[in-house]
Design a protein around this motif. Structure first.
Motif, PDB file in Angstrom:
ATOM      1  N   SER B 173      55.267  40.534  31.313  1.00 42.08           N
ATOM      2  CA  SER B 173      55.998  40.844  32.549  1.00 42.08           C
ATOM      3  C   SER B 173      55.294  41.942  33.353  1.00 42.08           C
ATOM      4  O   SER B 173      55.438  41.998  34.569  1.00 42.08           O
ATOM      5  N   ALA B 174      54.526  42.806  32.662  1.00 38.10           N
ATOM      6  CA  ALA B 174      53.846  43.884  33.387  1.00 38.10           C
ATOM      7  C   ALA B 174      52.513  43.430  33.966  1.00 38.10           C
ATOM      8  O   ALA B 174      51.897  44.146  34.747  1.00 38.10           O
ATOM      9  N   TRP B 175      52.073  42.220  33.601  1.00 41.92           N
ATOM     10  CA  TRP B 175      50.710  41.777  33.928  1.00 41.92           C
ATOM     11  C   TRP B 175      50.490  41.686  35.439  1.00 41.92           C
ATOM     12  O   TRP B 175      51.315  41.165  36.182  1.00 41.92           O
ATOM     13  N   GLN B 176      49.357  42.229  35.896  1.00 42.29           N
ATOM     14  CA  GLN B 176      48.961  42.163  37.304  1.00 42.29           C
ATOM     15  C   GLN B 176      47.637  41.406  37.404  1.00 42.29           C
ATOM     16  O   GLN B 176      46.832  41.469  36.476  1.00 42.29           O
ATOM     17  N   TRP B 177      47.416  40.752  38.531  1.00 41.39           N
ATOM     18  CA  TRP B 177      46.223  39.901  38.626  1.00 41.39           C
ATOM     19  C   TRP B 177      44.924  40.692  38.453  1.00 41.39           C
ATOM     20  O   TRP B 177      43.945  40.188  37.913  1.00 41.39           O
ATOM     21  N   TRP B 178      44.897  41.978  38.922  1.00 42.47           N
ATOM     22  CA  TRP B 178      43.620  42.706  38.852  1.00 42.47           C
ATOM     23  C   TRP B 178      43.298  43.198  37.436  1.00 42.47           C
ATOM     24  O   TRP B 178      42.234  43.751  37.193  1.00 42.47           O
ATOM     25  N   TRP B 179      44.206  42.956  36.488  1.00 38.33           N
ATOM     26  CA  TRP B 179      43.871  43.291  35.108  1.00 38.33           C
ATOM     27  C   TRP B 179      42.773  42.371  34.592  1.00 38.33           C
ATOM     28  O   TRP B 179      41.959  42.780  33.752  1.00 38.33           O
ATOM     29  N   ALA B 180      42.756  41.112  35.085  1.00 39.50           N
ATOM     30  CA  ALA B 180      41.784  40.137  34.582  1.00 39.50           C
ATOM     31  C   ALA B 180      40.345  40.591  34.846  1.00 39.50           C
ATOM     32  O   ALA B 180      39.540  40.631  33.914  1.00 39.50           O
ATOM     33  N   PRO B 181      39.981  40.968  36.116  1.00 41.73           N
ATOM     34  CA  PRO B 181      38.615  41.484  36.292  1.00 41.73           C
ATOM     35  C   PRO B 181      38.372  42.808  35.557  1.00 41.73           C
ATOM     36  O   PRO B 181      37.284  43.027  35.027  1.00 41.73           O
ATOM     37  N   LEU B 182      39.410  43.660  35.513  1.00 42.03           N
ATOM     38  CA  LEU B 182      39.226  44.977  34.879  1.00 42.03           C
ATOM     39  C   LEU B 182      38.938  44.822  33.382  1.00 42.03           C
ATOM     40  O   LEU B 182      38.114  45.551  32.823  1.00 42.03           O
ATOM     41  N   THR B 183      39.611  43.865  32.729  1.00 42.45           N
ATOM     42  CA  THR B 183      39.441  43.726  31.279  1.00 42.45           C
ATOM     43  C   THR B 183      38.605  42.508  30.927  1.00 42.45           C
ATOM     44  O   THR B 183      38.694  41.988  29.822  1.00 42.45           O
ATOM     45  N   PHE B 184      37.762  42.051  31.870  1.00 46.59           N
ATOM     46  CA  PHE B 184      37.013  40.823  31.602  1.00 46.59           C
ATOM     47  C   PHE B 184      36.051  41.000  30.420  1.00 46.59           C
ATOM     48  O   PHE B 184      35.923  40.112  29.578  1.00 46.59           O
ATOM     49  N   VAL B 185      35.389  42.176  30.375  1.00 51.92           N
ATOM     50  CA  VAL B 185      34.499  42.444  29.229  1.00 51.92           C
ATOM     51  C   VAL B 185      35.308  42.388  27.936  1.00 51.92           C
ATOM     52  O   VAL B 185      34.870  41.820  26.928  1.00 51.92           O
ATOM     53  N   GLY B 186      36.512  42.950  27.997  1.00 49.57           N
ATOM     54  CA  GLY B 186      37.402  42.902  26.835  1.00 49.57           C
ATOM     55  C   GLY B 186      37.685  41.474  26.422  1.00 49.57           C
ATOM     56  O   GLY B 186      37.672  41.144  25.238  1.00 49.57           O
ATOM     57  N   PHE B 187      37.911  40.600  27.426  1.00 44.85           N
ATOM     58  CA  PHE B 187      38.181  39.195  27.092  1.00 44.85           C
ATOM     59  C   PHE B 187      36.975  38.562  26.419  1.00 44.85           C
ATOM     60  O   PHE B 187      37.122  37.843  25.431  1.00 44.85           O
ATOM     61  N   VAL B 188      35.769  38.840  26.940  1.00 45.61           N
ATOM     62  CA  VAL B 188      34.568  38.249  26.335  1.00 45.61           C
ATOM     63  C   VAL B 188      34.437  38.725  24.884  1.00 45.61           C
ATOM     64  O   VAL B 188      34.152  37.937  23.973  1.00 45.61           O
ATOM     65  N   ILE B 189      34.701  40.019  24.641  1.00 48.92           N
ATOM     66  CA  ILE B 189      34.629  40.550  23.278  1.00 48.92           C
ATOM     67  C   ILE B 189      35.683  39.874  22.405  1.00 48.92           C
ATOM     68  O   ILE B 189      35.399  39.446  21.276  1.00 48.92           O
ATOM     69  N   TYR B 190      36.893  39.746  22.946  1.00 47.52           N
ATOM     70  CA  TYR B 190      37.971  39.090  22.201  1.00 47.52           C
ATOM     71  C   TYR B 190      37.584  37.659  21.862  1.00 47.52           C
ATOM     72  O   TYR B 190      37.796  37.191  20.740  1.00 47.52           O
ATOM     73  N   PHE B 191      36.980  36.977  22.824  1.00 44.02           N
ATOM     74  CA  PHE B 191      36.570  35.578  22.658  1.00 44.02           C
ATOM     75  C   PHE B 191      35.543  35.445  21.532  1.00 44.02           C
ATOM     76  O   PHE B 191      35.713  34.661  20.596  1.00 44.02           O
TER      77      PHE B 191
END
Lengths: 163, 315
Positions: B173-191
Protein backbone atom coordinates in the motif's frame (compact mmCIF):
# COMPACT_ATOMS: atom_id res chain seq x y z
CA UNK A 1 -11.92 -28.53 21.50
CA UNK A 2 -11.31 -25.52 19.30
CA UNK A 3 -9.02 -25.54 16.29
CA UNK A 4 -6.57 -23.25 18.07
CA UNK A 5 -6.21 -25.94 20.70
CA UNK A 6 -5.45 -28.38 17.91
CA UNK A 7 -2.71 -26.04 16.66
CA UNK A 8 -1.30 -25.82 20.18
CA UNK A 9 -1.43 -29.61 20.51
CA UNK A 10 0.36 -30.01 17.16
CA UNK A 11 3.17 -27.67 18.20
CA UNK A 12 3.43 -29.39 21.59
CA UNK A 13 3.50 -32.83 19.94
CA UNK A 14 6.26 -31.64 17.59
CA UNK A 15 8.26 -30.40 20.58
CA UNK A 16 7.81 -33.53 22.69
CA UNK A 17 8.39 -35.84 19.72
CA UNK A 18 11.52 -33.96 18.72
CA UNK A 19 12.86 -33.94 22.26
CA UNK A 20 12.23 -37.67 22.64
CA UNK A 21 13.93 -38.26 19.30
CA UNK A 22 16.99 -36.32 20.45
CA UNK A 23 17.12 -38.25 23.73
CA UNK A 24 16.49 -41.73 22.37
CA UNK A 25 18.13 -42.03 18.93
CA UNK A 26 21.76 -43.09 18.54
CA UNK A 27 22.33 -41.89 14.98
CA UNK A 28 23.61 -38.33 15.18
CA UNK A 29 21.99 -37.25 11.91
CA UNK A 30 18.53 -38.39 13.09
CA UNK A 31 19.23 -36.63 16.35
CA UNK A 32 19.60 -33.41 14.36
CA UNK A 33 16.27 -34.09 12.64
CA UNK A 34 14.69 -34.45 16.10
CA UNK A 35 16.26 -31.18 17.19
CA UNK A 36 14.92 -29.51 14.04
CA UNK A 37 11.41 -30.78 14.81
CA UNK A 38 11.73 -29.49 18.36
CA UNK A 39 12.87 -26.04 17.20
CA UNK A 40 10.03 -25.82 14.67
CA UNK A 41 7.64 -26.80 17.46
CA UNK A 42 8.99 -23.96 19.61
CA UNK A 43 8.48 -21.60 16.64
CA UNK A 44 4.91 -22.85 16.38
CA UNK A 45 4.44 -22.18 20.08
CA UNK A 46 5.67 -18.59 19.62
CA UNK A 47 3.21 -18.19 16.74
CA UNK A 48 0.41 -19.55 18.91
CA UNK A 49 1.06 -16.79 21.43
CA UNK A 50 1.13 -14.20 18.66
CA UNK A 51 4.87 -13.52 18.55
CA UNK A 52 5.39 -13.82 14.80
CA UNK A 53 8.74 -12.05 14.86
CA UNK A 54 10.13 -14.38 17.51
CA UNK A 55 8.91 -17.43 15.56
CA UNK A 56 10.51 -16.21 12.33
CA UNK A 57 13.75 -15.32 14.10
CA UNK A 58 13.73 -18.76 15.69
CA UNK A 59 13.50 -20.42 12.26
CA UNK A 60 16.06 -18.03 10.75
CA UNK A 61 18.70 -18.27 13.47
CA UNK A 62 18.29 -21.72 14.98
CA UNK A 63 17.00 -23.86 12.13
CA UNK A 64 18.80 -21.97 9.37
CA UNK A 65 21.98 -21.17 11.26
CA UNK A 66 22.78 -23.39 14.21
CA UNK A 67 21.27 -26.58 12.79
CA UNK A 68 23.08 -26.18 9.46
CA UNK A 69 26.31 -25.60 11.37
CA UNK A 70 25.74 -28.84 13.30
CA UNK A 71 25.00 -30.86 10.14
CA UNK A 72 28.09 -29.41 8.50
CA UNK A 73 30.19 -30.38 11.52
CA UNK A 74 28.80 -33.94 11.43
CA UNK A 75 29.43 -34.25 7.68
CA UNK A 76 32.96 -32.93 7.96
CA UNK A 77 34.02 -35.29 10.76
CA UNK A 78 32.41 -38.32 9.13
CA UNK A 79 35.01 -40.86 7.98
CA UNK A 80 35.09 -42.05 4.39
CA UNK A 81 34.80 -45.75 5.41
CA UNK A 82 31.26 -45.11 6.59
CA UNK A 83 31.94 -45.84 10.26
CA UNK A 84 30.37 -42.98 12.22
CA UNK A 85 32.80 -41.06 14.40
CA UNK A 86 30.04 -39.45 16.36
CA UNK A 87 27.55 -41.67 18.08
CA UNK A 88 25.23 -40.66 20.84
CA UNK A 89 25.72 -42.95 23.84
CA UNK A 90 22.90 -43.85 26.16
CA UNK A 91 24.61 -43.09 29.44
CA UNK A 92 22.66 -43.40 32.70
CA UNK A 93 24.85 -40.78 34.36
CA UNK A 94 24.25 -38.29 31.56
CA UNK A 95 20.52 -39.01 31.67
CA UNK A 96 20.49 -38.38 35.42
CA UNK A 97 22.35 -35.08 35.02
CA UNK A 98 20.03 -34.02 32.19
CA UNK A 99 16.94 -34.87 34.19
CA UNK A 100 18.33 -33.03 37.22
CA UNK A 101 19.15 -29.89 35.25
CA UNK A 102 15.76 -29.81 33.52
CA UNK A 103 14.00 -30.40 36.85
CA UNK A 104 15.96 -27.55 38.40
CA UNK A 105 15.15 -25.22 35.46
CA UNK A 106 11.49 -26.15 35.65
CA UNK A 107 11.32 -25.42 39.39
CA UNK A 108 13.15 -22.09 39.00
CA UNK A 109 10.93 -20.98 36.15
CA UNK A 110 7.80 -21.96 38.05
CA UNK A 111 9.03 -20.01 41.07
CA UNK A 112 9.91 -16.87 39.16
CA UNK A 113 7.11 -16.68 36.58
CA UNK A 114 4.54 -18.66 38.56
CA UNK A 115 1.27 -16.84 38.03
CA UNK A 116 2.36 -15.05 34.88
CA UNK A 117 0.90 -16.23 31.60
CA UNK A 118 2.34 -15.23 28.22
CA UNK A 119 0.35 -12.37 26.70
CA UNK A 120 -0.54 -12.79 23.08
CA UNK A 121 -0.07 -10.04 20.53
CA UNK A 122 2.54 -7.99 22.40
CA UNK A 123 4.17 -5.44 20.06
CA UNK A 124 7.63 -6.30 18.75
CA UNK A 125 9.18 -2.90 19.49
CA UNK A 126 10.57 -3.63 22.97
CA UNK A 127 12.02 -6.93 21.71
CA UNK A 128 13.80 -5.10 18.90
CA UNK A 129 15.20 -2.52 21.31
CA UNK A 130 16.38 -5.28 23.62
CA UNK A 131 17.92 -7.40 20.82
CA UNK A 132 19.73 -4.55 19.08
CA UNK A 133 20.43 -2.61 22.27
CA UNK A 134 22.28 -3.90 25.26
CA UNK A 135 21.96 -7.60 24.34
CA UNK A 136 23.76 -7.32 21.02
CA UNK A 137 27.24 -7.78 22.50
CA UNK A 138 26.14 -10.94 24.29
CA UNK A 139 24.64 -12.35 21.11
CA UNK A 140 27.73 -11.61 19.06
CA UNK A 141 29.91 -13.19 21.77
CA UNK A 142 27.74 -16.30 21.74
CA UNK A 143 28.15 -16.53 17.96
CA UNK A 144 31.91 -16.17 18.29
CA UNK A 145 31.99 -18.90 20.95
CA UNK A 146 30.05 -21.26 18.67
CA UNK A 147 32.57 -20.67 15.89
CA UNK A 148 35.48 -21.31 18.26
CA UNK A 149 33.81 -24.53 19.43
CA UNK A 150 33.39 -25.73 15.84
CA UNK A 151 37.01 -24.98 14.97
CA UNK A 152 38.10 -26.75 18.17
CA UNK A 153 36.10 -29.86 17.21
CA UNK A 154 37.74 -29.90 13.79
CA UNK A 155 41.22 -29.53 15.33
CA UNK A 156 40.58 -32.30 17.88
CA UNK A 157 39.18 -34.71 15.30
CA UNK A 158 41.96 -33.84 12.85
CA UNK A 159 44.58 -34.61 15.51
CA UNK A 160 42.88 -37.96 16.18
CA UNK A 161 42.96 -38.82 12.47
CA UNK A 162 46.70 -38.09 12.21
CA UNK A 163 47.57 -40.27 15.19
CA UNK B 1 -10.59 -21.00 12.71
CA UNK B 2 -7.10 -19.76 11.95
CA UNK B 3 -5.87 -23.34 11.69
CA UNK B 4 -8.60 -24.32 9.24
CA UNK B 5 -7.84 -21.30 7.06
CA UNK B 6 -4.14 -22.03 7.30
CA UNK B 7 -4.83 -25.59 6.17
CA UNK B 8 -6.97 -24.39 3.25
CA UNK B 9 -4.37 -21.86 2.16
CA UNK B 10 -1.72 -24.55 2.39
CA UNK B 11 -3.75 -26.75 0.04
CA UNK B 12 -4.33 -23.77 -2.27
CA UNK B 13 -0.65 -22.92 -2.41
CA UNK B 14 0.33 -26.55 -3.10
CA UNK B 15 -2.25 -26.58 -5.91
CA UNK B 16 -0.88 -23.29 -7.26
CA UNK B 17 2.65 -24.64 -7.25
CA UNK B 18 1.65 -27.94 -8.87
CA UNK B 19 -0.37 -26.17 -11.56
CA UNK B 20 2.32 -23.54 -11.98
CA UNK B 21 4.97 -26.23 -12.31
CA UNK B 22 2.96 -28.01 -15.03
CA UNK B 23 2.49 -24.78 -16.99
CA UNK B 24 6.03 -23.62 -16.13
CA UNK B 25 7.68 -26.76 -17.49
CA UNK B 26 5.78 -26.37 -20.77
CA UNK B 27 6.66 -22.67 -20.95
CA UNK B 28 10.31 -23.39 -20.16
CA UNK B 29 10.45 -26.05 -22.90
CA UNK B 30 9.05 -23.52 -25.35
CA UNK B 31 11.39 -20.72 -24.20
CA UNK B 32 14.48 -22.95 -24.25
CA UNK B 33 13.51 -24.31 -27.66
CA UNK B 34 13.12 -20.77 -28.97
CA UNK B 35 16.57 -19.83 -27.63
CA UNK B 36 18.14 -22.94 -29.19
CA UNK B 37 16.26 -22.49 -32.50
CA UNK B 38 14.10 -25.59 -32.02
CA UNK B 39 10.32 -26.00 -31.85
CA UNK B 40 9.96 -27.71 -28.48
CA UNK B 41 6.87 -29.82 -27.73
CA UNK B 42 4.24 -29.47 -30.45
CA UNK B 43 2.56 -32.86 -30.92
CA UNK B 44 0.18 -33.03 -27.94
CA UNK B 45 -2.41 -30.27 -27.79
CA UNK B 46 -2.11 -26.79 -29.30
CA UNK B 47 1.59 -25.79 -29.28
CA UNK B 48 2.30 -28.94 -27.25
CA UNK B 49 0.55 -27.45 -24.24
CA UNK B 50 -0.89 -30.79 -23.10
CA UNK B 51 2.53 -32.46 -23.05
CA UNK B 52 2.74 -32.28 -19.25
CA UNK B 53 -0.59 -34.08 -18.92
CA UNK B 54 1.16 -37.00 -20.54
CA UNK B 55 4.26 -36.55 -18.36
CA UNK B 56 2.57 -36.36 -14.94
CA UNK B 57 1.08 -39.91 -15.05
CA UNK B 58 4.48 -41.17 -16.19
CA UNK B 59 6.07 -39.67 -13.04
CA UNK B 60 3.26 -41.02 -10.85
CA UNK B 61 3.67 -44.59 -12.11
CA UNK B 62 7.47 -44.72 -12.09
CA UNK B 63 9.06 -47.13 -9.63
CA UNK B 64 10.02 -45.48 -6.35
CA UNK B 65 13.62 -46.63 -5.86
CA UNK B 66 15.20 -46.45 -2.40
CA UNK B 67 18.93 -47.38 -2.37
CA UNK B 68 19.86 -50.29 -0.06
CA UNK B 69 22.48 -48.30 1.85
CA UNK B 70 20.34 -45.18 2.24
CA UNK B 71 19.02 -44.03 5.61
CA UNK B 72 15.53 -45.03 4.54
CA UNK B 73 13.29 -43.00 6.84
CA UNK B 74 15.20 -39.75 6.23
CA UNK B 75 15.56 -40.52 2.51
CA UNK B 76 11.81 -40.91 2.11
CA UNK B 77 10.88 -37.84 4.15
CA UNK B 78 13.43 -35.37 2.75
CA UNK B 79 11.51 -34.49 -0.47
CA UNK B 80 8.55 -33.42 1.65
CA UNK B 81 10.78 -31.22 3.78
CA UNK B 82 12.12 -29.63 0.58
CA UNK B 83 8.67 -28.99 -0.85
CA UNK B 84 6.84 -27.96 2.35
CA UNK B 85 8.66 -24.68 3.10
CA UNK B 86 8.22 -23.45 -0.49
CA UNK B 87 4.47 -24.00 -0.29
CA UNK B 88 4.42 -22.27 3.10
CA UNK B 89 6.26 -19.21 1.84
CA UNK B 90 3.56 -18.55 -0.79
CA UNK B 91 0.87 -17.68 1.77
CA UNK B 92 2.38 -14.38 2.97
CA UNK B 93 2.52 -12.79 -0.50
CA UNK B 94 -0.15 -10.07 -0.96
CA UNK B 95 -2.02 -10.30 -4.25
CA UNK B 96 -3.87 -6.99 -4.05
CA UNK B 97 -4.03 -4.02 -1.68
CA UNK B 98 -5.41 -5.28 1.63
CA UNK B 99 -5.56 -8.89 0.53
CA UNK B 100 -2.97 -11.51 1.42
CA UNK B 101 -3.82 -15.15 2.27
CA UNK B 102 -2.11 -14.73 5.64
CA UNK B 103 -1.53 -11.19 6.94
CA UNK B 104 1.68 -11.51 8.93
CA UNK B 105 3.37 -8.58 10.66
CA UNK B 106 6.83 -9.91 9.74
CA UNK B 107 5.80 -11.53 6.46
CA UNK B 108 8.84 -10.29 4.52
CA UNK B 109 11.24 -11.72 7.09
CA UNK B 110 9.21 -14.94 7.04
CA UNK B 111 9.48 -15.19 3.27
CA UNK B 112 13.25 -14.65 3.44
CA UNK B 113 13.65 -17.18 6.30
CA UNK B 114 12.02 -20.05 4.43
CA UNK B 115 15.09 -21.07 2.37
CA UNK B 116 16.86 -21.79 5.66
CA UNK B 117 14.50 -24.73 6.25
CA UNK B 118 15.08 -25.85 2.69
CA UNK B 119 18.84 -25.91 3.31
CA UNK B 120 18.30 -28.44 6.11
CA UNK B 121 16.05 -30.56 3.90
CA UNK B 122 18.56 -30.55 1.03
CA UNK B 123 21.41 -31.49 3.38
CA UNK B 124 19.29 -34.32 4.81
CA UNK B 125 18.42 -35.69 1.37
CA UNK B 126 22.07 -35.48 0.35
CA UNK B 127 23.17 -37.22 3.53
CA UNK B 128 20.48 -39.90 3.51
CA UNK B 129 21.44 -41.06 0.00
CA UNK B 130 24.88 -42.23 1.25
CA UNK B 131 26.34 -41.29 -2.08
CA UNK B 132 29.47 -39.23 -2.68
CA UNK B 133 28.00 -37.18 -5.52
CA UNK B 134 24.89 -36.39 -3.49
CA UNK B 135 26.96 -35.34 -0.49
CA UNK B 136 29.10 -33.01 -2.60
CA UNK B 137 25.95 -31.58 -4.17
CA UNK B 138 24.39 -31.05 -0.74
CA UNK B 139 27.47 -29.28 0.60
CA UNK B 140 27.61 -27.06 -2.48
CA UNK B 141 23.90 -26.26 -2.22
CA UNK B 142 24.28 -25.29 1.43
CA UNK B 143 27.27 -23.04 0.87
CA UNK B 144 25.49 -21.36 -2.06
CA UNK B 145 22.10 -20.94 -0.39
CA UNK B 146 23.47 -19.60 2.89
CA UNK B 147 25.75 -17.12 1.10
CA UNK B 148 23.18 -15.77 -1.35
CA UNK B 149 20.62 -15.29 1.43
CA UNK B 150 22.65 -12.25 2.52
CA UNK B 151 22.59 -10.08 -0.66
CA UNK B 152 18.99 -11.22 -1.22
CA UNK B 153 17.85 -10.00 2.19
CA UNK B 154 19.89 -6.79 1.89
CA UNK B 155 18.28 -6.03 -1.48
CA UNK B 156 14.77 -6.47 -0.06
CA UNK B 157 15.78 -4.43 2.99
CA UNK B 158 16.04 -1.25 0.86
CA UNK B 159 12.33 -1.51 -0.01
CA UNK B 160 11.53 -2.31 3.62
CA UNK B 161 13.37 0.89 4.59
CA UNK B 162 11.29 2.92 2.12
CA UNK B 163 8.02 1.38 3.28
CA UNK B 164 8.99 1.44 6.96
CA UNK B 165 7.35 -1.93 7.58
CA UNK B 166 8.00 -5.66 7.37
CA UNK B 167 4.31 -6.36 6.70
CA UNK B 168 3.89 -7.22 2.99
CA UNK B 169 0.48 -5.49 2.87
CA UNK B 170 1.99 -2.24 4.20
CA UNK B 171 4.77 -2.42 1.61
CA UNK B 172 2.20 -2.89 -1.15
CA UNK B 173 0.00 0.00 0.00
CA UNK B 174 2.95 2.35 0.57
CA UNK B 175 4.52 1.54 -2.82
CA UNK B 176 5.23 4.51 -5.12
CA UNK B 177 6.17 4.27 -8.78
CA UNK B 178 9.58 5.97 -8.31
CA UNK B 179 10.67 3.21 -5.95
CA UNK B 180 11.18 0.95 -8.99
CA UNK B 181 13.99 3.05 -10.56
CA UNK B 182 15.44 3.86 -7.12
CA UNK B 183 15.70 0.18 -6.12
CA UNK B 184 16.37 -1.24 -9.58
CA UNK B 185 19.90 -2.35 -8.62
CA UNK B 186 18.31 -4.00 -5.60
CA UNK B 187 15.92 -5.85 -7.90
CA UNK B 188 18.77 -7.09 -10.09
CA UNK B 189 20.61 -8.33 -6.97
CA UNK B 190 17.42 -9.96 -5.70
CA UNK B 191 16.91 -11.59 -9.10
CA UNK B 192 20.43 -13.04 -9.28
CA UNK B 193 20.46 -14.14 -5.63
CA UNK B 194 17.03 -15.76 -6.01
CA UNK B 195 18.25 -17.82 -8.98
CA UNK B 196 21.13 -18.98 -6.79
CA UNK B 197 18.71 -19.72 -3.93
CA UNK B 198 16.60 -21.98 -6.12
CA UNK B 199 19.71 -23.78 -7.46
CA UNK B 200 18.75 -23.08 -11.06
CA UNK B 201 21.05 -22.58 -14.00
CA UNK B 202 23.50 -20.91 -14.39
CA UNK B 203 23.89 -21.41 -10.62
CA UNK B 204 22.99 -25.12 -10.73
CA UNK B 205 26.43 -26.11 -9.41
CA UNK B 206 24.89 -28.33 -6.67
CA UNK B 207 23.05 -30.43 -9.26
CA UNK B 208 25.45 -29.95 -12.22
CA UNK B 209 24.34 -32.85 -14.40
CA UNK B 210 27.64 -33.16 -16.25
CA UNK B 211 29.73 -33.63 -13.09
CA UNK B 212 27.41 -34.62 -10.21
CA UNK B 213 24.65 -36.44 -12.17
CA UNK B 214 21.92 -34.57 -10.30
CA UNK B 215 23.67 -33.70 -7.05
CA UNK B 216 21.65 -34.02 -3.90
CA UNK B 217 18.70 -35.73 -5.59
CA UNK B 218 20.70 -38.08 -7.82
CA UNK B 219 19.25 -41.21 -6.16
CA UNK B 220 15.60 -40.16 -6.26
CA UNK B 221 13.08 -41.37 -8.81
CA UNK B 222 9.39 -41.04 -9.66
CA UNK B 223 7.26 -38.75 -7.52
CA UNK B 224 10.00 -38.12 -4.95
CA UNK B 225 12.19 -36.78 -7.73
CA UNK B 226 9.22 -34.77 -8.97
CA UNK B 227 8.89 -33.20 -5.50
CA UNK B 228 12.37 -31.74 -5.89
CA UNK B 229 11.48 -30.39 -9.32
CA UNK B 230 8.18 -28.98 -8.01
CA UNK B 231 10.05 -27.34 -5.15
CA UNK B 232 12.39 -25.73 -7.68
CA UNK B 233 9.48 -24.45 -9.78
CA UNK B 234 7.60 -23.47 -6.63
CA UNK B 235 10.46 -21.34 -5.40
CA UNK B 236 10.74 -19.81 -8.87
CA UNK B 237 7.04 -18.89 -8.80
CA UNK B 238 7.21 -17.63 -5.20
CA UNK B 239 10.37 -15.60 -5.76
CA UNK B 240 8.99 -14.04 -8.97
CA UNK B 241 5.67 -13.17 -7.30
CA UNK B 242 7.45 -11.70 -4.29
CA UNK B 243 9.81 -9.72 -6.52
CA UNK B 244 6.89 -8.37 -8.58
CA UNK B 245 5.12 -7.28 -5.38
CA UNK B 246 8.08 -5.78 -3.54
CA UNK B 247 10.00 -4.17 -6.41
CA UNK B 248 7.22 -3.49 -8.94
CA UNK B 249 4.28 -2.67 -6.71
CA UNK B 250 2.15 -5.76 -7.36
CA UNK B 251 -0.77 -4.74 -9.56
CA UNK B 252 0.33 -1.11 -9.92
CA UNK B 253 -1.08 0.98 -11.71
CA UNK B 254 -4.27 -1.11 -11.79
CA UNK B 255 -6.20 -2.23 -8.74
CA UNK B 256 -8.65 -4.96 -7.85
CA UNK B 257 -9.02 -8.00 -10.12
CA UNK B 258 -7.28 -6.23 -13.04
CA UNK B 259 -4.37 -5.58 -10.68
CA UNK B 260 -4.13 -9.29 -9.86
CA UNK B 261 -4.05 -10.09 -13.59
CA UNK B 262 -1.28 -7.51 -14.07
CA UNK B 263 0.61 -9.01 -11.11
CA UNK B 264 0.43 -12.44 -12.75
CA UNK B 265 1.71 -10.93 -16.02
CA UNK B 266 4.64 -9.27 -14.19
CA UNK B 267 5.36 -12.59 -12.46
CA UNK B 268 5.37 -14.49 -15.75
CA UNK B 269 7.74 -11.90 -17.23
CA UNK B 270 10.16 -12.33 -14.31
CA UNK B 271 9.90 -16.12 -14.61
CA UNK B 272 10.62 -15.91 -18.33
CA UNK B 273 13.69 -13.82 -17.53
CA UNK B 274 14.81 -16.52 -15.06
CA UNK B 275 14.49 -19.13 -17.83
CA UNK B 276 16.21 -16.87 -20.34
CA UNK B 277 19.20 -16.50 -17.97
CA UNK B 278 19.34 -20.27 -17.46
CA UNK B 279 19.46 -21.09 -21.16
CA UNK B 280 21.91 -18.31 -22.04
CA UNK B 281 24.72 -18.31 -19.48
CA UNK B 282 27.24 -21.10 -18.83
CA UNK B 283 27.68 -22.49 -15.33
CA UNK B 284 30.35 -20.70 -13.23
CA UNK B 285 32.87 -22.53 -11.03
CA UNK B 286 32.24 -22.90 -7.29
CA UNK B 287 34.91 -20.34 -6.31
CA UNK B 288 33.69 -17.86 -8.95
CA UNK B 289 30.19 -18.24 -7.55
CA UNK B 290 31.34 -17.54 -4.00
CA UNK B 291 33.55 -14.59 -4.85
CA UNK B 292 30.74 -13.10 -7.00
CA UNK B 293 28.42 -13.30 -4.01
CA UNK B 294 30.76 -11.85 -1.43
CA UNK B 295 32.81 -9.42 -3.53
CA UNK B 296 30.22 -8.10 -5.99
CA UNK B 297 26.63 -8.70 -4.90
CA UNK B 298 26.96 -8.03 -1.17
CA UNK B 299 28.85 -4.70 -1.54
CA UNK B 300 26.41 -3.64 -4.28
CA UNK B 301 23.45 -4.47 -2.05
CA UNK B 302 25.03 -2.46 0.76
CA UNK B 303 25.56 0.44 -1.66
CA UNK B 304 21.89 0.25 -2.68
CA UNK B 305 20.96 0.35 0.99
CA UNK B 306 23.18 3.41 1.54
CA UNK B 307 21.56 5.20 -1.43
CA UNK B 308 18.07 4.50 -0.11
CA UNK B 309 19.21 5.55 3.36
CA UNK B 310 20.54 8.83 1.94
CA UNK B 311 17.29 9.56 0.08
CA UNK B 312 15.07 8.63 3.01
CA UNK B 313 15.43 11.84 5.14
CA UNK B 314 14.37 14.02 2.15
CA UNK B 315 11.05 12.28 1.66
Amino acid sequence: MSLDTVAFALAAALMVGGALGVALTKDVMRLVVGLGAFLLGVAGMFLYYGHAFLATAQVFVYVGGVLVLMIFAIMVVHRANGRPVLEARHDIGAAAIGAGVSGMLFMTLRESVGGWLPQSGTPGGPIAVELLGRSIVVFELAGGLLLIALVAVLVIVGAGERR
Amino acid sequence: MTLLWGFLWGVASVATIAGGAILGVWWERKVSARIQMRYGPQQIGPYGSLQMIADVPKLLFKEDIVPDLADKAVFKLAPLFVFGPVATSMVVIPFAAGWAPVDMSVGILFFLAVPSIEVIAILLSAWASHNTLSTIGGLRATAQMISYEIPRSLAVLSVVLLAGSLRPLDVLSAWQWWWAPLTFVGFVIYFIASIAEMNRGPFDIPEADSELVAGYFADYSGMRWASFMMAEYGSMIAASLFGAVVFFGGGWPLSGAAGVVLLVIKTVLIMTAVMWVKWTFPRPRQDQLMSFCWKVLTPLALLQLVIVGAVLPWL
